[in-house]
Design an enzyme around this catalytic site. Sequence first.
Site, PDB file in Angstrom:
ATOM      1  N   ASP A 226      40.360  78.532  57.708  1.00 12.65           N
ATOM      2  CA  ASP A 226      41.535  78.393  56.839  1.00 12.65           C
ATOM      3  C   ASP A 226      41.339  77.334  55.759  1.00 12.65           C
ATOM      4  OD1 ASP A 226      41.640  76.308  58.628  1.00 12.65           O
ATOM      5  OD2 ASP A 226      43.706  76.653  59.257  1.00 12.65           O
TER       6      ASP A 226
HETATM    7  C1  LAN Z   1      42.193  69.809  63.493  1.00 16.56           C
HETATM    8  C2  LAN Z   1      42.791  69.482  62.197  1.00 16.56           C
HETATM    9  C3  LAN Z   1      42.879  70.586  61.222  1.00 16.56           C
HETATM   10  C4  LAN Z   1      43.101  71.917  61.889  1.00 16.56           C
HETATM   11  C5  LAN Z   1      43.599  73.013  60.925  1.00 16.56           C
HETATM   12  C6  LAN Z   1      42.730  73.212  59.702  1.00 16.56           C
HETATM   13  C7  LAN Z   1      44.996  72.632  60.416  1.00 16.56           C
HETATM   14  C8  LAN Z   1      43.707  74.292  61.728  1.00 16.56           C
HETATM   15  O1  LAN Z   1      44.325  75.299  60.968  1.00 16.56           O
HETATM   16  C9  LAN Z   1      42.398  74.672  62.363  1.00 16.56           C
HETATM   17  C10 LAN Z   1      41.937  73.595  63.333  1.00 16.56           C
HETATM   18  C11 LAN Z   1      41.820  72.194  62.713  1.00 16.56           C
HETATM   19  C12 LAN Z   1      40.543  72.135  61.926  1.00 16.56           C
HETATM   20  C13 LAN Z   1      41.718  71.088  63.758  1.00 16.56           C
HETATM   21  C14 LAN Z   1      41.001  71.318  65.042  1.00 16.56           C
HETATM   22  C15 LAN Z   1      41.102  70.212  66.113  1.00 16.56           C
HETATM   23  C16 LAN Z   1      41.121  68.810  65.530  1.00 16.56           C
HETATM   24  C17 LAN Z   1      39.833  68.575  64.788  1.00 16.56           C
HETATM   25  C18 LAN Z   1      42.308  68.755  64.557  1.00 16.56           C
HETATM   26  C19 LAN Z   1      43.661  69.014  65.172  1.00 16.56           C
HETATM   27  C20 LAN Z   1      42.308  67.295  64.204  1.00 16.56           C
HETATM   28  C21 LAN Z   1      41.923  66.552  65.508  1.00 16.56           C
HETATM   29  C22 LAN Z   1      41.388  67.632  66.481  1.00 16.56           C
HETATM   30  C23 LAN Z   1      40.217  67.099  67.322  1.00 16.56           C
HETATM   31  C24 LAN Z   1      39.876  68.095  68.399  1.00 16.56           C
HETATM   32  C25 LAN Z   1      40.596  65.734  67.919  1.00 16.56           C
HETATM   33  C26 LAN Z   1      39.610  65.129  68.844  1.00 16.56           C
HETATM   34  C27 LAN Z   1      39.997  65.439  70.219  1.00 16.56           C
HETATM   35  C28 LAN Z   1      39.351  66.281  71.012  1.00 16.56           C
HETATM   36  C29 LAN Z   1      40.089  67.045  72.038  1.00 16.56           C
HETATM   37  C30 LAN Z   1      37.873  66.490  70.926  1.00 16.56           C
END
Ligand code: LAN
Length: 729
Positions: free
Chosen positions: A456
């Site tokens: 996305d």
């Molecule tokens: C994110 C942030 C952005 C988010 C969007 C782009 C909004 C979404 O549409 C797809 C997934 C994604 C990229 C995403 C995946 C998981 C993340 C990276 C996070 C929510 C930000 C933090 C999270 C990450 C897993 C945090 C670290 C913790 C763990 C459990 C490893």
Amino acid sequence: MSRPALTRPLRSERVGLAQTDPLRWRLETDKVGRFNWVYIRDDDELKRRPQTPYEKHVLGLETGLPELPKAETPYDAALNGLRFFKELQLDKGLWACRYGGPMFLLIGVVAAHYLTKTPVPEEWKIEIIRYLTNTAHPIDGGWGLHSEDKSTVFGTACNYVVIRLMGMSPDHPVAVKARTTLHKFGGAVGCPHWGKVFLSILNLYEWDGVNPVPPDLWVLPDWVPFHPGKWWVHCRQVYLPMGYLYSEKVKAPLDPLLESLRSELYISSYDLIDFSKHRNNVSEIDIYYPHTKILNFLNSAMVICEKFLRPDWLKKKAKEVVVDLIRKENQNSDFLCVGPINNVLNAIVIFCEEGPNSKSFLRHKERFADFMYMSEEGMLMMGTNGVQCWDTSFALQTICTIGAGDLPEFRETVKKGLEFLDNSQFTENCVPGSYRDYRLGCWPFSTKDQGYTVSDCTAEALKAVLMVQKLPYVETLVSGERIHPAIDVLLSLQNRGSFSPGSFASYEKIRGTPLLELLNPAEVFGNIMVEYPYVECSDSVVIGLSYFRDHSSYRRDEVVQAINDAVAYIKSEQDINGGWYGSWGICFTYAAMFAIEALSYQGEVYANSDVVRKGCHFLAKRQEADGGWGESYRSCETLTYVPHEQSQVVNTAWACLALMLAGYPDVEVIKRGIRLIMSRQQPNGEWKQEGIEGVFNRSCMIEYPNYKFYFPIKALGIFAKKYPNVTLN
Ligand code: LAN
């Protein structure tokens, strides 16, 4: 429980904690959007670099931005909002972001500093303590998984260790209160797995009380259905270094401070605890995803294998493979790594392998700061190294959608934003053998350095670039040839075959069976083992590809086919009430906006589509008496719509956007939402922070502070365009 409004004096002030001088903090940035907070001690330098409105805004200082003429119409309100928001843009064209929320991250960076004997800057120590004091639960003084959560053992044990290692005395009332709560929970033995890992690294827990993290799995041939290369990227990248640390039983040397902590964290004497009996002891309050029987069985089997059956050569081989993959991850992300947890774990591994003065470890040390954010409440650690591309894409789309791109006052903003996206597009693929797909031509969520594309994020950036480049005064920076590889990758990311065909997952195509979730060992997160199909990701890709389809004939047939397949998937995901579950924003209102926008791009609207009609009724039914929408983060945990205590500007904007894009016939409903958004706007055009906006893995909330700007602005602007003759009163 909503986030308590910032009330002055802050708790840190009431308990008399030290504080750094907010006037000395500056945000340093580079062309690809890295931002680091630096504390300037030199008075001359301070004068040379006056604080920007953004810095003042997030540090809670008077921004000096003027009061604007009162907005009488939604359009004026949109422009006022944009006038405020444009002042927050950084000079490299991006919007920075306080990306806080998760409360289990600081322990990682602090442990990495402690074990590697890297001094933590004094001003960080002061501000980390201040942040944790200000975010401790007002009643019991503990911390949860995220900033709005109840207190848990994970949050409380880890953050207790953080404040102590940052220099707070165990007798300080903040520490005493947190410790009392931890003891009430039975002490740190009830920590979930990741907490146990961090405590073990700090020598505050014993590795034989940690469920196995076998690095050996990486030695299996790639075709094995549960090979870690098939896991969700965050999962495999976290368990990769964790496997090394587990297998090598890495721990900090004991010292008097750790010794003291050993006596503070538990209700019985450390030496009397049989840690091996606590592998599966996880506090009831913490558990979101309990172990399955099969996982418990495998864990016990692995403990035995490790003790008696594992040959040395296997251990050695696994270590080699893991270290090689960690080096590749570092290379592909310039030592930022995919996220904050594997960033710090990889740093520890590299320290163990290459020593404190190695080039790689030194680069790791420089990168710690990329995750640290200085805020009004103190210093926090972010969920990624920022939200740069994502926020900038939506900001630019908003400006164009509401027609503000033509106004001279926003031209610089638009041009600079495009320059940033131009600089952020990937120009290289990853090194071979790193289990990564193509990324050339795509965009990341945060920065180009971080190196990961998300379906996305590429789609939304693509749309932003195409929209902006249509403006007559804008030079085409990203040419057709540079867009085509992004389309190629997007098409290649669509799931096919048995895994939700037509859908899009986040970073990669689904590579492994969802049955692997039976082995999810994290206890506090759901859906982490493999990629899943996501409605919002699929929506964004449909939106981006549709926009592209109307702009170019490149791979036309395949683009159209991909859109149709994704639309079929989106429709199939609607629940019987007409809602879509949102995985990355809170929650049904977020997903409804994306889904309905995607459908509207195919000409499917209220008048001709059952699905859209049901989606609209779902939203309309949930409008609050004051005209707004408010959704609690509990929606994400429970998978059903849970109203917030109060209407939220961001949820209201999402719901209004969905209804407007659908062509919902009852304008009165939308009007009331728009009125609520306007009533919450401040005289300088801004909106105040309300409840937390985002989520991941169902249970952990995360902040998207810029959502309160561009989504309301977009809703107001679209309302003005769509209903030019409707008056609000
Ligand atoms: C994110 C942030 C952005 C988010 C969007 C782009 C909004 C979404 O549409 C797809 C997934 C994604 C990229 C995403 C995946 C998981 C993340 C990276 C996070 C929510 C930000 C933090 C999270 C990450 C897993 C945090 C670290 C913790 C763990 C459990 C490893």
